[in-house]
Design a protein around this motif. Structure first.
Motif, PDB file in Angstrom:
ATOM      1  N   LEU A 303      13.731  -8.553  -9.751  1.00 24.08           N
ATOM      2  CA  LEU A 303      12.277  -8.395  -9.784  1.00 24.08           C
ATOM      3  C   LEU A 303      11.733  -8.088  -8.392  1.00 24.08           C
ATOM      4  CD1 LEU A 303       9.511  -8.539 -11.175  1.00 24.08           C
ATOM      5  CD2 LEU A 303       9.554 -11.029 -10.811  1.00 24.08           C
ATOM      6  N   HIS A 304      12.188  -8.848  -7.390  1.00 22.50           N
ATOM      7  CA  HIS A 304      11.736  -8.603  -6.023  1.00 22.50           C
ATOM      8  C   HIS A 304      12.171  -7.209  -5.544  1.00 22.50           C
ATOM      9  CE1 HIS A 304      11.262 -13.163  -4.958  1.00 22.50           C
ATOM     10  NE2 HIS A 304      10.336 -12.706  -5.785  1.00 22.50           N
ATOM     11  N   ARG A 305      13.359  -6.808  -5.925  1.00 27.41           N
ATOM     12  CA  ARG A 305      13.824  -5.466  -5.559  1.00 27.41           C
ATOM     13  C   ARG A 305      12.956  -4.400  -6.225  1.00 27.41           C
ATOM     14  NH1 ARG A 305      19.815  -3.824  -7.355  1.00 27.41           N
ATOM     15  NH2 ARG A 305      18.783  -3.930  -9.399  1.00 27.41           N
ATOM     16  N   LEU A 306      12.601  -4.641  -7.478  1.00 28.01           N
ATOM     17  CA  LEU A 306      11.738  -3.696  -8.189  1.00 28.01           C
ATOM     18  C   LEU A 306      10.345  -3.650  -7.569  1.00 28.01           C
ATOM     19  CD1 LEU A 306      11.355  -1.804 -10.642  1.00 28.01           C
ATOM     20  CD2 LEU A 306      10.622  -3.816 -11.946  1.00 28.01           C
ATOM     21  N   GLN A 307       9.816  -4.819  -7.189  1.00 27.59           N
ATOM     22  CA  GLN A 307       8.503  -4.854  -6.549  1.00 27.59           C
ATOM     23  C   GLN A 307       8.520  -4.073  -5.233  1.00 27.59           C
ATOM     24  OE1 GLN A 307       8.331  -9.248  -6.779  1.00 27.59           O
ATOM     25  NE2 GLN A 307       6.282  -9.017  -7.654  1.00 27.59           N
ATOM     26  N   ASP A 308       9.574  -4.268  -4.450  1.00 25.19           N
ATOM     27  CA  ASP A 308       9.696  -3.540  -3.185  1.00 25.19           C
ATOM     28  C   ASP A 308       9.776  -2.039  -3.444  1.00 25.19           C
ATOM     29  OD1 ASP A 308      10.329  -3.378  -0.229  1.00 25.19           O
ATOM     30  OD2 ASP A 308      12.164  -2.511  -1.066  1.00 25.19           O
ATOM     31  N   THR A 309      10.518  -1.649  -4.463  1.00 22.64           N
ATOM     32  CA  THR A 309      10.662  -0.236  -4.802  1.00 22.64           C
ATOM     33  C   THR A 309       9.329   0.366  -5.228  1.00 22.64           C
ATOM     34  OG1 THR A 309      12.959  -0.598  -5.507  1.00 22.64           O
ATOM     35  CG2 THR A 309      11.872   1.406  -6.290  1.00 22.64           C
ATOM     36  N   ALA A 310       8.602  -0.349  -6.093  1.00 25.62           N
ATOM     37  CA  ALA A 310       7.309   0.147  -6.570  1.00 25.62           C
ATOM     38  C   ALA A 310       6.327   0.318  -5.414  1.00 25.62           C
ATOM     39  CB  ALA A 310       6.737  -0.820  -7.616  1.00 25.62           C
ATOM     40  N   LEU A 311       6.321  -0.635  -4.505  1.00 26.38           N
ATOM     41  CA  LEU A 311       5.425  -0.535  -3.356  1.00 26.38           C
ATOM     42  C   LEU A 311       5.822   0.627  -2.448  1.00 26.38           C
ATOM     43  CD1 LEU A 311       4.884  -4.297  -2.405  1.00 26.38           C
ATOM     44  CD2 LEU A 311       3.254  -2.749  -3.508  1.00 26.38           C
ATOM     45  N   ARG A 312       7.118   0.832  -2.261  1.00 27.41           N
ATOM     46  CA  ARG A 312       7.569   1.923  -1.400  1.00 27.41           C
ATOM     47  C   ARG A 312       7.172   3.284  -1.980  1.00 27.41           C
ATOM     48  NH1 ARG A 312      12.627   2.392  -1.434  1.00 27.41           N
ATOM     49  NH2 ARG A 312      13.431   0.449  -2.311  1.00 27.41           N
ATOM     50  N   VAL A 313       7.211   3.405  -3.317  1.00 24.94           N
ATOM     51  CA  VAL A 313       6.801   4.663  -3.942  1.00 24.94           C
ATOM     52  C   VAL A 313       5.337   4.965  -3.616  1.00 24.94           C
ATOM     53  CG1 VAL A 313       6.260   5.716  -6.181  1.00 24.94           C
ATOM     54  CG2 VAL A 313       8.483   4.638  -5.812  1.00 24.94           C
ATOM     55  N   ALA A 314       4.491   3.945  -3.717  1.00 25.94           N
ATOM     56  CA  ALA A 314       3.078   4.133  -3.395  1.00 25.94           C
ATOM     57  C   ALA A 314       2.873   4.341  -1.898  1.00 25.94           C
ATOM     58  CB  ALA A 314       2.274   2.937  -3.881  1.00 25.94           C
ATOM     59  N   THR A 325       4.324  -9.043   3.924  1.00 26.03           N
ATOM     60  CA  THR A 325       4.614  -9.609   2.611  1.00 26.03           C
ATOM     61  C   THR A 325       4.149  -8.655   1.515  1.00 26.03           C
ATOM     62  OG1 THR A 325       2.459 -10.712   2.430  1.00 26.03           O
ATOM     63  CG2 THR A 325       4.222 -11.918   3.569  1.00 26.03           C
ATOM     64  N   PHE A 326       4.548  -8.952   0.288  1.00 27.83           N
ATOM     65  CA  PHE A 326       4.093  -8.142  -0.837  1.00 27.83           C
ATOM     66  C   PHE A 326       2.564  -8.123  -0.908  1.00 27.83           C
ATOM     67  CE2 PHE A 326       8.199  -8.842  -3.505  1.00 27.83           C
ATOM     68  CZ  PHE A 326       8.819  -7.824  -2.798  1.00 27.83           C
ATOM     69  N   ILE A 327       1.939  -9.267  -0.645  1.00 30.26           N
ATOM     70  CA  ILE A 327       0.474  -9.332  -0.710  1.00 30.26           C
ATOM     71  C   ILE A 327      -0.141  -8.453   0.373  1.00 30.26           C
ATOM     72  CG2 ILE A 327      -1.522 -10.850  -0.374  1.00 30.26           C
ATOM     73  CD1 ILE A 327       0.022 -13.059  -1.735  1.00 30.26           C
ATOM     74  N   ASP A 328       0.396  -8.507   1.598  1.00 29.30           N
ATOM     75  CA  ASP A 328      -0.105  -7.661   2.686  1.00 29.30           C
ATOM     76  C   ASP A 328      -0.001  -6.184   2.306  1.00 29.30           C
ATOM     77  OD1 ASP A 328      -0.567  -9.900   4.251  1.00 29.30           O
ATOM     78  OD2 ASP A 328       1.380  -9.787   5.249  1.00 29.30           O
ATOM     79  N   ARG A 329       1.126  -5.823   1.743  1.00 27.69           N
ATOM     80  CA  ARG A 329       1.357  -4.425   1.385  1.00 27.69           C
ATOM     81  C   ARG A 329       0.425  -3.975   0.261  1.00 27.69           C
ATOM     82  NH1 ARG A 329       7.820  -4.310   0.696  1.00 27.69           N
ATOM     83  NH2 ARG A 329       7.452  -2.079   0.257  1.00 27.69           N
ATOM     84  N   CYS A 330       0.180  -4.876  -0.696  1.00 30.18           N
ATOM     85  CA  CYS A 330      -0.757  -4.549  -1.780  1.00 30.18           C
ATOM     86  C   CYS A 330      -2.161  -4.304  -1.235  1.00 30.18           C
ATOM     87  CB  CYS A 330      -0.790  -5.680  -2.806  1.00 30.18           C
ATOM     88  SG  CYS A 330       0.663  -5.765  -3.889  1.00 30.18           S
ATOM     89  N   ARG A 331      -2.586  -5.122  -0.279  1.00 32.94           N
ATOM     90  CA  ARG A 331      -3.930  -4.970   0.286  1.00 32.94           C
ATOM     91  C   ARG A 331      -4.063  -3.632   1.018  1.00 32.94           C
ATOM     92  NH1 ARG A 331      -4.195  -8.085  -2.848  1.00 32.94           N
ATOM     93  NH2 ARG A 331      -4.769 -10.300  -2.784  1.00 32.94           N
ATOM     94  N   ARG A 332      -3.037  -3.264   1.778  1.00 32.64           N
ATOM     95  CA  ARG A 332      -3.098  -1.997   2.505  1.00 32.64           C
ATOM     96  C   ARG A 332      -3.134  -0.813   1.540  1.00 32.64           C
ATOM     97  NH1 ARG A 332       0.460  -4.585   6.188  1.00 32.64           N
ATOM     98  NH2 ARG A 332       2.270  -3.630   5.202  1.00 32.64           N
TER      99      ARG A 332
END
Length: 475
Positions: A303-314, A325-332
């Motif tokens: 799941l964490h790997r998938l979350q990292d992948t999804a964020l990298r695509v965006a 963190t995932f939250i920091d990346r989501c905010r940006r």
């Protein structure tokens, strides 16, 4: 998630608070209806009882506030979208009732200003911005860029307002009654600024942060509805459908449901991994062999790997580095996406040539689509490996299954999905002991480095207090 955005929009405007006591009275009168019935698809409600704990603490804080001795912020846990209804009940019902029982006279209205995410009015509608404004709320834009207008408004209200300010320090819901997401530092920083502003004004009020937790439970465990939701998710994800096991003995039922949930999770992960590998050409890192014998940890790692992948695509689309963190990346990503959709760099979209407007609309539409990768990550930001296994309650089964429903529903329909109501719920609101920010001022005001550390320490302490409060619950 709002309806699909197909065209560029003008810049988002700040919605200032215009507190209206008449609207507050009407909202208080409507509260039993708001708690019980679903008036909007995205507002599950179905709350038949609100239990409040340690309200005496909040009553005495309001008494000191109205006497001019303190200023304070309310920092509440934000597991679900309908949490504000529980806070509203606390302030409009429980606090006045407890004050009368204690023989304490509080001036009306017993209410608070509050901050909300600017995005709420995008997916819920402009009417919500009007209502929140009339109730004393005002928006803040999340992201790396500072929302100066909102922060200045907050500082002004904290310094001179006739009501306190309520903020959700997690910044967003996480769907978990028993797990607190990493807190954002905004509440701590605002509290220190309040101390600073009071000192500049030669005032001696003490500044407090009051932690509040909200947790949900089902008075009548809805195992039959859990069985139904498991079957729906099995069907939606392409698995053989199983059902009818809700009448089994507790341990047997929970084990069967847990295995079904794991099977759904594995299937969804496999499909999403293939999706990103095939259509976005993403390489998935290998899972550590150290956890190869633990199925729960393997799923969490995937799941964490998938979350990292999804964020990298965006992030690749918006040209953003993958940091924090995932939250920091989501905010940006949210900030970047909004800059493509709500065009502050264009004074008048209607003045653009048809061709230029077509390009702007194209950019906005694609930015909205790319942001959905980030929304996927947000939905599972607080998932842990042993969340259900540690305490296999019906509430925890429901929370994880509803998060899975959110994902499958959003991928099938680009509108905000209305969550199924699994059963009527009880809300438990607990007031914690206040944290004195004034007592921490001596460290904060030394220098910039000390100030940053003081904010970090206060944020961590608030995190631990909130987590300790929810961990003591049976949910």
């Amino acid at each position: 998630m709002p309806e699909e955005i197909r065209c560029a929009q003008p810049p988002l405007k700040f919605i200032p608070p215009h507190f209206n006591p008449v609207v507050l009275k009407l909202a208080q009168w409507c509260l039993p209806i708001l708690l019980r019935f679903r008036l909007r698809p995205w507002l599950p409600a179905g709350i038949v009882h609100v239990e409040t704990k340690n309200v005496e603490t909040l009553v005495k804080i309001y008494q000191q506030f109205q006497a001019g001795k303190i200023r304070f912020l309310i920092a509440f846990r934000h597991p679900e979208v309908d949490d504000p209804l529980s806070v509203f009940y606390l302030l409009s019902r429980a606090v006045p009732k407890t004050a009368r029982q204690l023989g304490i006279k509080l001036k009306k209205p017993i209410h608070s200003h509050f901050l909300y995410d600017r995005g709420m009015t995008i997916w819920a509608g402009d009417w919500l911005g009007w209502l929140f404004s009339q109730l004393g709320g005002f928006p803040i834009r999340r992201g790396k860029r500072i929302d100066k207008r909102s922060l200045q408004m907050t500082r002004e209200i904290l310094l001179r307002g006739e009501m306190p300010v309520t903020i959700a320090p997690e910044g967003a819901t996480n769907g978990h009654s028993s797990t607190v997401s990493p807190l954002e530092p905004g509440v701590a920083q605002l509290a220190f600024w309040c101390v600073e502003d009071l000192l500049k004004a030669n005032r001696c009020e003490e500044v407090l942060i009051v932690p509040i937790t909200i947790q949900y439970s089902y008075p009548k465990p809805p195992w039959q509805k859990i069985d139904w939701l498991l079957a729906k998710l099995e069907a939606d994800s392409g698995l053989p459908v199983k059902s009818g096991e809700y009448n089994l003995q507790s341990e047997a039922r929970e084990e069967i449901y847990y295995q079904r949930l794991l099977c759904i999770a594995k299937n969804l992960l496999s499909q999403m991994e293939e999706f990103y590998q095939r259509f976005y050409h993403q390489h998935l890192a290998e899972i550590s062999e150290d956890i190869s014998t633990n199925p729960e940890k393997i799923i969490l790692a995937r799941l964490h790997r998938l979350q990292d992948t999804a964020l990298r695509v965006a992030e690749q689309y918006f040209g953003i580095e993958s940091q924090g963190t995932f939250i920091d990346r989501c905010r940006r990503l949210e900030e970047a996406g909004w800059s493509y959709i709500y065009r502050e760099d264009v004074s008048d979209l209607n003045s653009l040539s048809p061709f230029a407007r077509g390009l702007a609309d194209w950019v906005a539409s694609e930015a909205d689509l790319r942001m959905q990768h980030m929304r996927l990550v947000e939905s599972f930001i607080a998932v842990t490996a042993n969340y259900i296994q540690d305490k296999p309650t019906v509430e925890r089964f429901a929370e994880i299954l509803l998060l899975m429903f959110d994902i499958t529903a959003r991928l099938q329909d680009n509108t905000l999905p209305g969550r199924p109501r699994l059963g009527l719920r009880k809300s438990t609101v607990t007031i914690g002991e206040p944290i004195s920010v004034t007592q921490r001022w001596s460290m904060y005001h030394k220098d910039k480095r000390s100030a940053r550390q003081a904010v970090t320490n206060l944020t961590q302490d608030l995190q631990e207090i909130l987590q300790s409060m929810v961990s003591q619950s049976v949910v």
